[in-house]
Design a protein around this motif. Sequence first.
Motif, PDB file in Angstrom:
ATOM      1  N   GLY A  61       0.807  -1.148   0.020  1.00 58.99           N
ATOM      2  CA  GLY A  61      -0.197   0.215   0.256  1.00 58.99           C
ATOM      3  C   GLY A  61       0.584   1.214   0.030  1.00 58.99           C
ATOM      4  N   LEU A  62       1.972   1.023   0.711  1.00 52.55           N
ATOM      5  CA  LEU A  62       2.969   2.642   0.691  1.00 52.55           C
ATOM      6  C   LEU A  62       3.377   2.827  -0.676  1.00 52.55           C
ATOM      7  N   THR A  63       3.838   1.255  -1.134  1.00 49.62           N
ATOM      8  CA  THR A  63       5.437   1.713  -2.233  1.00 49.62           C
ATOM      9  C   THR A  63       3.837   1.985  -3.466  1.00 49.62           C
ATOM     10  N   GLY A  64       3.028   1.872  -3.039  1.00 53.59           N
ATOM     11  CA  GLY A  64       1.555   3.179  -3.774  1.00 53.59           C
ATOM     12  C   GLY A  64       2.036   3.998  -4.109  1.00 53.59           C
ATOM     13  N   VAL A  65       2.106   4.490  -2.992  1.00 52.52           N
ATOM     14  CA  VAL A  65       2.243   6.137  -2.448  1.00 52.52           C
ATOM     15  C   VAL A  65       3.728   6.611  -3.481  1.00 52.52           C
ATOM     16  N   ARG A  66       4.320   5.570  -2.873  1.00 55.96           N
ATOM     17  CA  ARG A  66       5.877   6.301  -3.893  1.00 55.96           C
ATOM     18  C   ARG A  66       5.622   5.665  -5.490  1.00 55.96           C
ATOM     19  N   PHE A  67       5.180   5.569  -5.619  1.00 63.20           N
ATOM     20  CA  PHE A  67       5.259   5.079  -7.423  1.00 63.20           C
ATOM     21  C   PHE A  67       4.216   6.230  -7.548  1.00 63.20           C
ATOM     22  N   ALA A  68       2.606   6.944  -6.704  1.00 64.99           N
ATOM     23  CA  ALA A  68       2.354   8.312  -6.838  1.00 64.99           C
ATOM     24  C   ALA A  68       3.338   9.018  -7.142  1.00 64.99           C
ATOM     25  N   ILE A  69       3.632   9.690  -6.691  1.00 67.08           N
ATOM     26  CA  ILE A  69       4.532  10.290  -6.375  1.00 67.08           C
ATOM     27  C   ILE A  69       5.710  10.538  -7.544  1.00 67.08           C
ATOM     28  N   GLY A  70       5.560   9.419  -8.139  1.00 66.34           N
ATOM     29  CA  GLY A  70       6.734   9.776  -9.107  1.00 66.34           C
ATOM     30  C   GLY A  70       6.097   9.644 -10.427  1.00 66.34           C
ATOM     31  N   GLY A  71       5.231   9.973 -10.149  1.00 64.23           N
ATOM     32  CA  GLY A  71       3.892   9.792 -11.517  1.00 64.23           C
ATOM     33  C   GLY A  71       3.575   8.818 -11.949  1.00 64.23           C
ATOM     34  N   GLU A  72       3.868   7.547 -11.670  1.00 66.70           N
ATOM     35  CA  GLU A  72       3.949   5.637 -12.423  1.00 66.70           C
ATOM     36  C   GLU A  72       2.351   5.383 -12.072  1.00 66.70           C
ATOM     37  N   TRP A  73       1.498   5.539 -12.424  1.00 69.76           N
ATOM     38  CA  TRP A  73      -0.330   5.511 -11.852  1.00 69.76           C
ATOM     39  C   TRP A  73      -0.469   3.933 -11.910  1.00 69.76           C
ATOM     40  N   GLU A  74      -0.309   3.386 -13.382  1.00 68.45           N
ATOM     41  CA  GLU A  74      -0.603   1.716 -13.023  1.00 68.45           C
ATOM     42  C   GLU A  74       0.292   0.901 -12.413  1.00 68.45           C
ATOM     43  N   LYS A  75       1.577   1.580 -11.652  1.00 73.60           N
ATOM     44  CA  LYS A  75       2.463   1.182 -11.013  1.00 73.60           C
ATOM     45  C   LYS A  75       1.706   1.037  -9.358  1.00 73.60           C
TER      46      LYS A  75
END
Length: 273
Positions: free
Chosen positions: A30-44
Amino acid sequence: MSETDPPRRRGIPLRALIPNAVTVLALCFGLTGVRFAIGGEWEKAVGAILLAGVLDGIDGRIARLLKGTSRFGAELDSLSDVTAFGVAPTLVLYLWALQHLPGRFGWVIALAHAIACALRLARFNAQIDAEDQPHKRLGYLTGIPAPVGAGLALSPLYLQFWLAPAFLDDLAIRASVVAAISLCVAFLMVSSLPSYSWGSLRLRSTWRLPALGAVGLFAGALFTNPWPTLTLVVVAYAATLPFAVSSYARLKAREGSGRAVETRAADGIQPPP
């Protein structure tokens, strides 16, 4: 204890740690999803939260299978759910869409999802030892579960991944759609509306093979075309909510009439012919 008895080992058995480890993995995804969102990697980002939902769905079953259930595991599961399905979707939705609402209303709407998730889980923990739980007694849930709420709230991203670039490219429209869905999902999580659980579903024996075939087709569709498949799953689940309410009302009425008959019988009153 006799001299021939083996000494008792102190400590926690390893089987009790396995379900807790799965819960921690769900928290991390779940927290890794936030990390990907910060980088703009929405699908990940969405994929990580969905994987957290899968892990959350199996940790309790693993605990029961290994006889490793504990109060510690229940509390850890609730904290993981708040983070993975409350905080993480909140941040993903805010970064993807809600920050584009005028003023600061986007953050307020984003907070609604996290607060609703926390309140739902607090209510669930408070009722764990309660004897009178009408929904649970009949095999239903109260409101929608936190992982399901996260999946529903993220549904605009499924549509975007499926139909891009022709869908939700306008930031104002995107923010409005996400805001409306987020508020609806927040209401459903904290509401007292009954929703289907696995215990409330029954399948006729003649439908066993078609159901297994449907599961195989669903798995194939999920791996080959995940975003259209998830969109259809969201629509199908939302369509079941009115049926769950009406089905629960019928079962409750039937239960009430059955209790009335038992009360009359106990009082020696015969039912009318």
